[in-house]
Design a protein around this motif. Structure first.
Motif: not given
Length: 318
Positions: A69-97
């Motif tokens: 809560v207090k250091d949310a900005k710095n926490v985000r630099k340490k982590i990565s989140l993959t959710g239940q649904f792919a967060a990708l641009d379907e109009g681009l290729s895999g390499l372009q994404n």
């Protein structure tokens, strides 16, 4: 011991619905902890609080010593989140994404292309790298999504039900990707409703049900917690499980967890010793329970979960 993920008495409610009810979690560096539970158990809410997407209503949580809560900005630099649904641009290729994501993180054009190509190669997507993501299979999308989550090589990754909706072959491919991350020393918090997935990948499992952690330990420890073996009984005709339980309670000094199967003729009973299984069979036969067949085997995580949640429900209703 210093934990890279640590939560204490974490709570979250939506109006009057308390979704997470004061849970505690501790994850060591390089470990995979699986948060296992059915839909609606509170798994995703926990992930969202730890990844700073939701603010807890109570308790504390730290990522590598940083307050979420207090250091949310710095926490985000340490982590990565993959959710239940792919967060990708379907109009681009895999390499372009992947190239675009790397650029957004501040890499130069040359660096971004190099990182993207290396990830495409590592995640076995070379043949499809120039294909639009809209034409990817579910398994390919998920692999690309996980690749996107490690563009910056985060030390901690949250995987929120990464194989939901995938076919068996695609699930196996994602499992291999997760194992590869662990070999690199990445810390992983995985949520899943698939017991086999937790059994295959997790160093430890925390079983969550209705917002509360009801059991925690290694897969083998959890299996052992409900008894050394599982006695499976097949009856010749349907019989109420409560009647079987009453017979056993009347004959032994402790109650038994009767685990019901999808087949109404099959029941499973955790037992500590082979002799106890023999005694149970003899007792049921003496009470004219129509047993057609039986087996004695090691318990599965499915049986562990059913036994734990059944016990929890009995505690609530008593």
């Amino acid at each position: 011991m210093q934990y890279v993920i640590e939560a204490s008495k974490l709570k979250k409610s939506y109006k009057e619905n308390q979704v997470v009810k004061g849970i505690n979690l501790q994850v060591k560096k390089g470990e995979l902890l699986a948060l296992l539970g059915p839909n609606g158990a509170g798994k995703t809410t926990v992930i969202h609080m730890l990844s700073t997407l939701l603010k807890p209503d109570g308790g504390t949580a730290f990522i590598q010593g940083l307050d979420v809560v207090k250091d949310a900005k710095n926490v985000r630099k340490k982590i990565s989140l993959t959710g239940q649904f792919a967060a990708l641009d379907e109009g681009l290729s895999g390499l372009q994404n992947l190239t675009l994501i790397a650029k957004l993180y501040g890499y130069s054009n040359k660096q971004a292309r190099s990182i993207a190509n290396e990830l495409i190669r590592s995640f076995d997507l070379m043949e499809a790298k120039n294909r639009m993501v809209a034409n990817y299979s579910g398994g390919m999308r998920r692999r690309l999504d996980i690749a996107a989550s490690i563009v910056t090589q985060p030390e901690i990754i949250f995987l929120d039900e990464p194989t939901t909706g995938l076919d068996p072959q695609s699930r196996l491919q994602v499992w291999e990707m997760v194992r590869a991350l662990l070999k690199l020393g990445t810390t992983v918090l995985l949520t899943t409703q698939y017991l086999e997935e937790a059994d295959q990948l997790a160093d430890r499992i925390a079983v969550i049900d209705k917002g509360t952690i009801i059991a925690e330990g290694t897969p083998n420890h959890l299996k052992a917690s409900i008894g050394g073996k599982t006695l499976s009984l097949r009856l010749t005709q349907p019989y109420a499980p409560k009647n079987i339980r009453e017979i056993l309670v009347g004959s032994y000094p402790h109650a038994f967890n009767i685990i019901e199967d999808e087949n109404p003729l099959v029941f499973k009973i955790p037992v500590t010793k082979t002799k106890l299984a023999n005694d149970i069979i003899d007792t049921l036969l003496n009470h004219a329970i129509p047993i057609e067949d039986f087996t004695l085997s090691d318990p599965s995580l499915d049986e562990v979960f059913l036994a734990l949640t059944d016990t929890k429900q009995e505690e609530v209703t008593q």
